[in-house]
Design a protein around this motif. Structure first.
Motif, PDB file in Angstrom:
ATOM      1  N   PHE A  37       0.825  -1.200   0.000  1.00 11.58           N
ATOM      2  CA  PHE A  37       0.000   0.000   0.000  1.00 11.58           C
ATOM      3  C   PHE A  37       0.865   1.258   0.000  1.00 11.58           C
ATOM      4  N   VAL A  38       2.010   1.186   0.689  1.00 12.43           N
ATOM      5  CA  VAL A  38       2.890   2.351   0.840  1.00 12.43           C
ATOM      6  C   VAL A  38       4.308   1.949   0.465  1.00 12.43           C
ATOM      7  N   GLY A  39       4.884   2.605  -0.517  1.00  7.22           N
ATOM      8  CA  GLY A  39       6.284   2.382  -0.864  1.00  7.22           C
ATOM      9  C   GLY A  39       6.588   0.955  -1.250  1.00  7.22           C
ATOM     10  N   GLU A  40       7.718   0.474  -0.779  1.00  9.31           N
ATOM     11  CA  GLU A  40       8.203  -0.864  -1.112  1.00  9.31           C
ATOM     12  C   GLU A  40       7.918  -1.904  -0.036  1.00  9.31           C
ATOM     13  N   ALA A  41       7.233  -1.525   1.018  1.00 12.33           N
ATOM     14  CA  ALA A  41       6.973  -2.452   2.120  1.00 12.33           C
ATOM     15  C   ALA A  41       6.141  -3.633   1.632  1.00 12.33           C
ATOM     16  N   GLU A  42       6.638  -4.833   1.886  1.00 11.36           N
ATOM     17  CA  GLU A  42       5.940  -6.044   1.438  1.00 11.36           C
ATOM     18  C   GLU A  42       4.847  -6.482   2.397  1.00 11.36           C
ATOM     19  N   THR A  43       4.964  -6.114   3.647  1.00 14.55           N
ATOM     20  CA  THR A  43       3.959  -6.467   4.636  1.00 14.55           C
ATOM     21  C   THR A  43       3.632  -5.239   5.473  1.00 14.55           C
ATOM     22  N   ALA A  44       2.498  -5.289   6.122  1.00 15.13           N
ATOM     23  CA  ALA A  44       2.080  -4.202   7.003  1.00 15.13           C
ATOM     24  C   ALA A  44       1.375  -4.801   8.207  1.00 15.13           C
ATOM     25  N   SER A  45       1.404  -4.070   9.288  1.00 15.17           N
ATOM     26  CA  SER A  45       0.709  -4.490  10.504  1.00 15.17           C
ATOM     27  C   SER A  45      -0.581  -3.706  10.658  1.00 15.17           C
ATOM     28  N   TYR A  46      -1.376  -4.130  11.597  1.00 18.48           N
ATOM     29  CA  TYR A  46      -2.626  -3.454  11.939  1.00 18.48           C
ATOM     30  C   TYR A  46      -2.622  -3.272  13.445  1.00 18.48           C
ATOM     31  N   PHE A  59      -0.415  -7.842  14.381  1.00 14.70           N
ATOM     32  CA  PHE A  59       1.004  -7.545  14.605  1.00 14.70           C
ATOM     33  C   PHE A  59       1.839  -8.382  13.638  1.00 14.70           C
ATOM     34  N   HIS A  60       1.646  -8.118  12.367  1.00 15.94           N
ATOM     35  CA  HIS A  60       2.185  -8.974  11.317  1.00 15.94           C
ATOM     36  C   HIS A  60       3.704  -8.832  11.151  1.00 15.94           C
ATOM     37  N   ASN A  61       4.198  -7.610  11.081  1.00 11.33           N
ATOM     38  CA  ASN A  61       5.648  -7.425  10.940  1.00 11.33           C
ATOM     39  C   ASN A  61       6.393  -7.969  12.145  1.00 11.33           C
ATOM     40  N   GLU A  62       5.849  -7.726  13.319  1.00 11.21           N
ATOM     41  CA  GLU A  62       6.482  -8.228  14.537  1.00 11.21           C
ATOM     42  C   GLU A  62       6.530  -9.752  14.529  1.00 11.21           C
ATOM     43  N   HIS A  63       5.460 -10.365  14.079  1.00 14.58           N
ATOM     44  CA  HIS A  63       5.404 -11.826  14.010  1.00 14.58           C
ATOM     45  C   HIS A  63       6.444 -12.376  13.037  1.00 14.58           C
ATOM     46  N   HIS A  64       6.614 -11.726  11.896  1.00 14.52           N
ATOM     47  CA  HIS A  64       7.592 -12.215  10.931  1.00 14.52           C
ATOM     48  C   HIS A  64       9.026 -11.966  11.386  1.00 14.52           C
ATOM     49  N   ASP A  65       9.259 -10.900  12.119  1.00 12.58           N
ATOM     50  CA  ASP A  65      10.597 -10.640  12.646  1.00 12.58           C
ATOM     51  C   ASP A  65      10.950 -11.586  13.783  1.00 12.58           C
ATOM     52  N   PHE A  66       9.973 -11.935  14.591  1.00 21.07           N
ATOM     53  CA  PHE A  66      10.185 -12.813  15.752  1.00 21.07           C
ATOM     54  C   PHE A  66       9.095 -13.880  15.785  1.00 21.07           C
ATOM     55  N   ILE A  69       7.815 -15.618  19.196  1.00 26.48           N
ATOM     56  CA  ILE A  69       7.185 -14.863  20.284  1.00 26.48           C
ATOM     57  C   ILE A  69       5.701 -15.237  20.312  1.00 26.48           C
ATOM     58  N   ALA A  70       5.193 -15.530  21.493  1.00 29.24           N
ATOM     59  CA  ALA A  70       3.779 -15.898  21.629  1.00 29.24           C
ATOM     60  C   ALA A  70       2.884 -14.736  21.213  1.00 29.24           C
ATOM     61  N   TRP A  71       1.721 -15.055  20.654  1.00 24.82           N
ATOM     62  CA  TRP A  71       0.787 -14.030  20.190  1.00 24.82           C
ATOM     63  C   TRP A  71       0.428 -13.049  21.296  1.00 24.82           C
ATOM     64  N   SER A  72       0.379 -13.528  22.519  1.00 22.33           N
ATOM     65  CA  SER A  72      -0.006 -12.660  23.633  1.00 22.33           C
ATOM     66  C   SER A  72       1.080 -11.648  23.991  1.00 22.33           C
ATOM     67  N   ASN A  73       2.306 -11.884  23.538  1.00 27.56           N
ATOM     68  CA  ASN A  73       3.415 -10.975  23.838  1.00 27.56           C
ATOM     69  C   ASN A  73       3.770 -10.043  22.688  1.00 27.56           C
ATOM     70  N   LEU A  74       3.098 -10.151  21.565  1.00 25.13           N
ATOM     71  CA  LEU A  74       3.417  -9.279  20.427  1.00 25.13           C
ATOM     72  C   LEU A  74       3.184  -7.796  20.723  1.00 25.13           C
ATOM     73  N   LYS A  76       3.651  -6.334  23.570  1.00 25.21           N
ATOM     74  CA  LYS A  76       4.801  -5.950  24.401  1.00 25.21           C
ATOM     75  C   LYS A  76       6.043  -5.776  23.542  1.00 25.21           C
ATOM     76  N   LEU A  77       6.233  -6.669  22.578  1.00 26.39           N
ATOM     77  CA  LEU A  77       7.360  -6.553  21.652  1.00 26.39           C
ATOM     78  C   LEU A  77       7.272  -5.251  20.879  1.00 26.39           C
ATOM     79  N   ARG A  78       6.086  -4.914  20.395  1.00 27.63           N
ATOM     80  CA  ARG A  78       5.881  -3.672  19.646  1.00 27.63           C
ATOM     81  C   ARG A  78       6.264  -2.461  20.489  1.00 27.63           C
ATOM     82  N   LYS A  79       5.880  -2.504  21.757  1.00 24.46           N
ATOM     83  CA  LYS A  79       6.196  -1.390  22.655  1.00 24.46           C
ATOM     84  C   LYS A  79       7.698  -1.312  22.941  1.00 24.46           C
ATOM     85  N   LEU A  80       8.344  -2.451  23.161  1.00 22.56           N
ATOM     86  CA  LEU A  80       9.780  -2.473  23.446  1.00 22.56           C
ATOM     87  C   LEU A  80      10.620  -2.037  22.246  1.00 22.56           C
TER      88      LEU A  80
END
Length: 101
Positions: A37-46, A59-66, A69-74, A76-80
């Motif tokens: 949708f924007v630029g060259e980014a292949e994935t996006a989060s919601y 939390f799609h980008n976070e999930h692909h990077d890690f 990580i359990a779904w319930s902690n994504l 927290k990962l985004r915030k960190l």
């Protein structure tokens, strides 16, 4: 199948197919996550309230990077790691992503 199990499994299958793969707004996460949708980014989060109903699938980008990580902690990962994810494209609305598509 109806003879042995009743109509419950049929309705469960049809409901699952409707909410996960149709034009229903909850199914639009596939479009929001995997289309550019924007630029060259292949994935996006919601980052919206429907993540509470869908086990943080937005939390799609976070999930692909890690992926381990359990779904319930994504969230927290985004915030960190906010300095890494603040500049990555994201959607505020799955319905809006469906409309833009």
């Amino acid at each position: 199948m109806v003879h042995y199990y009743g109509w419950g499994p049929i309705f469960y299958f049809l409901g699952s197919a409707h909410f996960a793969g149709s034009w229903h707004p909850l199914a639009s996460h596939f479009i929001a996550e995997h289309y550019t949708f924007v630029g060259e980014a292949e994935t996006a989060s919601y980052y919206g309230p429907l993540n509470y109903l869908t086990w943080n699938v937005g939390f799609h980008n976070e999930h692909h990077d890690f992926p381990y990580i359990a779904w319930s902690n994504l969230p927290k990962l985004r915030k960190l790691a906010s300095k890494y994810y603040d500049n990555v494209p994201y959607h505020k609305s799955w319905t809006g992503a469906l409309w833009d598509f």
